[in-house]
Design an enzyme around this catalytic site. Structure first.
Site, short mmCIF file in Angstrom:
data_model
loop_
_atom_site.label_atom_id
_atom_site.label_comp_id
_atom_site.label_asym_id
_atom_site.label_seq_id
_atom_site.Cartn_x
_atom_site.Cartn_y
_atom_site.Cartn_z
CE LYS A 60 -4.48 0.91 2.50
NZ LYS A 60 -4.89 0.57 3.66
O1 G3P Z 1 -8.60 1.46 4.64
C1 G3P Z 1 -8.59 2.77 5.11
C2 G3P Z 1 -9.36 3.17 6.22
O2 G3P Z 1 -8.86 2.33 7.04
C3 G3P Z 1 -9.54 4.46 6.78
O3 G3P Z 1 -10.85 4.49 7.33
O4 G3P Z 1 -12.24 5.12 9.21
O5 G3P Z 1 -10.12 5.44 9.37
O6 G3P Z 1 -11.26 6.69 7.49
P1 G3P Z 1 -11.15 5.54 8.44
#
Ligand code: G3P
Length: 215
Positions: free
Chosen positions: A83
C-alpha cells in the site's frame, strides 16, 4: 463485489474467514498500531488466515524508501499487496514495484484524477476514502461513481477498492455503483447481515412452531 476486512485484528479476520466472507484484508499503520506485537508478524499471520490480497502500507516518503519497504513487505507473504500513499513519490514507487511484478494499492485517494494517475502508474488497486470525505461534507460516493466512469471510459483494469467505509449504506452504494471491492470494519460486516424484520420473523416462526411441535 469482494468483501475485504479493514482491520489488523486477527480474531476478527478469523471470524470473517470462518463465515467465508473474507476476500482480502486492508491494514494501515494506524490499524497495526492498535494491535500488540510486531507488525510484520501480524501481517504474516493474517496472510495465512485469509488467502486473498493483504494490504500492508509503507511509511517512507521518498520513492526509494517506499520501494525498499515495499520489497520487504512483499517478502512477508505471497498475497501481500504493498500500500502506497498517493503522492508523486508514491507514483514513482508504484511504477517501480509494478515493473517488478509486485501488486500495489494506492491509498488516500480523494479526487478522481488521482485514481487515474495511480492506474496509469501500474497500481493494481486504488483506495478512495469515502468516509473521510463525508466527514468534511463532500459526498464520498460521488468519487466512486466518477472513478468507475473514468475506468470504464478507458477500459482500465485497476480495481476500485472503496475504503474508509463507516456504514452498511456505504457498502450498498459501492455495490450499486459497481466498485470491485469494499473494505469494511468487522462491525459493519456484522451489521450487514442483520435486519430487525429478520429477527421478528424468526421469533414468530419459533413461537408458532411451539404450538404445533407436540401434535
Ligand atoms: O482503509 C483505510 C481506512 O482504514 C480508513 O478508514 O475510518 O480511518 O477513515 P477511516
Amino acid at each position: 463485489m469482494k468483501f475485504f476486512l479493514d482491520t489488523a485484528n486477527v480474531p476478527e479476520i478469523r471470524e470473517a474467514a470462518a463465515l467465508g466472507l473474507c476476500d482480502g484484508v486492508t491494514t494501515n499503520p494506524s490499524l497495526l498500531a492498535r494491535e500488540d506485537g510486531d507488525p510484520r508478524e501480524i501481517v504474516r499471520e493474517i496472510a495465512k488466515i485469509c488467502d486473498g490480497p493483504i494490504s500492508a502500507e509503507v511509511v517512507g516518503m521518498t520513492a526509494e524508501e517506499m520501494v525498499r519497504e515495499g520489497l520487504e513487505w512483499a517478502k512477508v507473504a505471497d498475497n501481500v499487496v504493498v500500500k502506497i500513499p498517493m503522492t508523486t513519490e508514491g507514483l514513482k514507487a508504484i511504477r517501480t514495484l509494478s515493473e517488478q511484478g509486485i501488486a500495489t494499492n494506492t491509498t488516500l485517494i480523494f479526487q478522481p484524477v488521482q485514481a487515474l494517475m495511480a492506474a496509469k502508474s501500474g497500481a493494481s488497486m486504488v483506495s478512495p476514502f469515502v468516509g473521510r470525505l463525508d466527514d468534511i461534507q463532500a459526498p464520498g460516493m460521488e468519487l466512486i461513481e466518477t472513478i468507475r466512469q473514468i475506468f470504464e471510459n478507458y477500459d482500465i483494469a485497476t480495481e476500485i477498492l472503496v475504503a474508509s467505509i463507516r456504514s452498511p449504506m456505504h457498502v450498498l452504494d459501492a455495490a450499486r455503483i459497481g466498485a470491485d471491492i469494499a473494505t469494511m470494519p468487522f462491525s459493519v460486516l456484522e451489521t450487514l447481515a442483520r435486519h430487525p424484520l429478520t429477527d421478528i420473523g424468526i421469533e414468530r416462526f419459533l413461537a408458532d412452531w411451539e404450538k404445533v411441535k407436540n401434535r
